[in-house]
Design a protein around this motif. Sequence first.
Motif, PDB file in Angstrom:
ATOM      1  N   THR A 169     -13.177 -56.655  55.677  1.00  0.00           N
ATOM      2  CA  THR A 169     -14.183 -55.612  55.792  1.00  0.00           C
ATOM      3  C   THR A 169     -13.488 -54.280  55.533  1.00  0.00           C
ATOM      4  O   THR A 169     -12.420 -54.035  56.086  1.00  0.00           O
ATOM      5  N   CYS A 170     -14.066 -53.485  54.679  1.00  0.00           N
ATOM      6  CA  CYS A 170     -13.418 -52.231  54.280  1.00  0.00           C
ATOM      7  C   CYS A 170     -13.179 -51.359  55.508  1.00  0.00           C
ATOM      8  O   CYS A 170     -14.112 -51.061  56.254  1.00  0.00           O
ATOM      9  N   PRO A 171     -11.932 -50.957  55.742  1.00  0.00           N
ATOM     10  CA  PRO A 171     -11.635 -50.162  56.939  1.00  0.00           C
ATOM     11  C   PRO A 171     -12.218 -48.746  56.849  1.00  0.00           C
ATOM     12  O   PRO A 171     -12.521 -48.135  57.874  1.00  0.00           O
ATOM     13  N   THR A 172     -12.403 -48.245  55.638  1.00  0.00           N
ATOM     14  CA  THR A 172     -12.875 -46.869  55.495  1.00  0.00           C
ATOM     15  C   THR A 172     -14.337 -46.736  55.919  1.00  0.00           C
ATOM     16  O   THR A 172     -14.729 -45.796  56.595  1.00  0.00           O
ATOM     17  N   CYS A 173     -15.151 -47.712  55.495  1.00  0.00           N
ATOM     18  CA  CYS A 173     -16.590 -47.586  55.740  1.00  0.00           C
ATOM     19  C   CYS A 173     -17.105 -48.645  56.700  1.00  0.00           C
ATOM     20  O   CYS A 173     -18.307 -48.766  56.884  1.00  0.00           O
ATOM     21  N   SER A 174     -16.228 -49.425  57.273  1.00  0.00           N
ATOM     22  CA  SER A 174     -16.603 -50.524  58.166  1.00  0.00           C
ATOM     23  C   SER A 174     -17.609 -51.465  57.509  1.00  0.00           C
ATOM     24  O   SER A 174     -18.503 -51.994  58.165  1.00  0.00           O
ATOM     25  N   THR A 191     -20.833 -42.842  48.370  1.00  0.00           N
ATOM     26  CA  THR A 191     -20.282 -44.182  48.189  1.00  0.00           C
ATOM     27  C   THR A 191     -18.832 -44.190  48.648  1.00  0.00           C
ATOM     28  O   THR A 191     -18.071 -43.275  48.346  1.00  0.00           O
ATOM     29  N   CYS A 192     -18.460 -45.257  49.349  1.00  0.00           N
ATOM     30  CA  CYS A 192     -17.108 -45.348  49.899  1.00  0.00           C
ATOM     31  C   CYS A 192     -16.088 -45.400  48.760  1.00  0.00           C
ATOM     32  O   CYS A 192     -16.191 -46.241  47.865  1.00  0.00           O
ATOM     33  N   PRO A 193     -15.108 -44.503  48.753  1.00  0.00           N
ATOM     34  CA  PRO A 193     -14.125 -44.469  47.661  1.00  0.00           C
ATOM     35  C   PRO A 193     -13.133 -45.637  47.728  1.00  0.00           C
ATOM     36  O   PRO A 193     -12.547 -46.017  46.728  1.00  0.00           O
ATOM     37  N   THR A 194     -12.961 -46.216  48.900  1.00  0.00           N
ATOM     38  CA  THR A 194     -11.975 -47.293  49.044  1.00  0.00           C
ATOM     39  C   THR A 194     -12.480 -48.584  48.396  1.00  0.00           C
ATOM     40  O   THR A 194     -11.747 -49.276  47.689  1.00  0.00           O
ATOM     41  N   CYS A 195     -13.741 -48.922  48.637  1.00  0.00           N
ATOM     42  CA  CYS A 195     -14.255 -50.214  48.185  1.00  0.00           C
ATOM     43  C   CYS A 195     -15.316 -50.046  47.103  1.00  0.00           C
ATOM     44  O   CYS A 195     -15.917 -51.024  46.666  1.00  0.00           O
ATOM     45  N   ASN A 196     -15.579 -48.823  46.664  1.00  0.00           N
ATOM     46  CA  ASN A 196     -16.610 -48.539  45.660  1.00  0.00           C
ATOM     47  C   ASN A 196     -17.970 -49.103  46.042  1.00  0.00           C
ATOM     48  O   ASN A 196     -18.728 -49.574  45.196  1.00  0.00           O
TER      49      ASN A 196
END
Length: 381
Positions: A169-174, A191-196
């Motif tokens: 699970t993307c840590p930036t956006c949970s 939009t979350c930059p870590t997981c697009n």
Amino acid sequence: MSKRDYYEVLGISKGADAAEIKKAYRTKAKELHPDRNTDNPKAEAQFKEAGEAYECLKDAEKKAAYDRYGHAAFEGGMGGGGRPGGAGGQGDFGSAFSDIFDDLFGNMGGARGGGAQNRAQRGNDLRYNLRVSLEEAYAGLQKTVTVPTAVGCGSCKGTGAEGGSEPQTCPTCSGMGKVRAQQGFFTVERTCPTCNGMGQTIKNPCPECHGQGRVEKEKSLSVNIPAGVETGTRIRLAGEGEAGMRGGPSGDLYIFIEVREHDLFEREANHLFCRVPVSMTKAALGGDIEVPTIDGGRSRVKIPAGSQSGRQMRLRSKGMPALRGGGAGDMFIEMAVETPVNLTSKQKELLKEFDDLASDNNPQSSTFFKSVKSFWDSMKG
Ligand SMILES: [Zn+2]
Ligand SMILES: [Zn+2]
């Protein structure tokens, strides 16, 4: 129009605590939700208003500012512009409050999506152009088509992660796929930059598919083309398009039919037309001719004596089958009376004799020449 008090909008008192605020909003949002109030602009406006009020009051910091300054706390000059509750605050309430929807409604309506697994992208639809002969369109056929496409990656079973490791699970956006940035009192969502926006990250991407969960491949499919197809017929093979990203749903494959021109038959809807040459004598005396049919067979057709060129005859149900049930079309034969060429001297002699005898008994030409004579007479006068 002045803005309504946020507490009034949610129908609660100023002393309400977080649980009461949430409960009040939940009740309002359910009652006013666009899915239950289609084409009701008033409900939509109130729904947005309630969302905006909740967006502010659920946040302790914003609530404190609002309690102190009222709406002025969020108006121009106090921060980054816009109103609480998302970029601009107008129109796009779907995305601005999507986290609340997810929170309250789960997957209600489907379109808004729930957790990260629903963000996996659907694969593209594919188009395949298939040319068939008229005979094939008449009979229907089974055809194997090979399409370049993307299929689920076998090494990672479509997850995109190497060797059975699970995507995180993307840590930036949970896992939400979106992040909110605080600007003064305001929250901006992007939009979350870590997981697009995928909601998941992959530590060790699968080397086979580079973390996509799918690989390019040619796929062979057996397609059933029903009898009666025509140019422009579209056959949809659900789920046979490109595989989705990281286990997302597959797209569809569309077979677009083009029926080639035929040397003998012309098609119009389900009817077929065929021009058949008939000798001058047979057209005059009458007789049988044999005509080809689209099923590869032949039909005998009786030519009435005295048939003119262009005369049409109909063979019932000898046309194309109907694609969606119902009766078959008809076949039309159009006679093309041929003038004999390369006559022998005997034939010429007989035709001259025929002409001497027949000068006046041709109904069409006698009518024509009578009209010509009266035309010339009228020009003289
Ligand atoms: Zn893979
Ligand atoms: Zn993320």
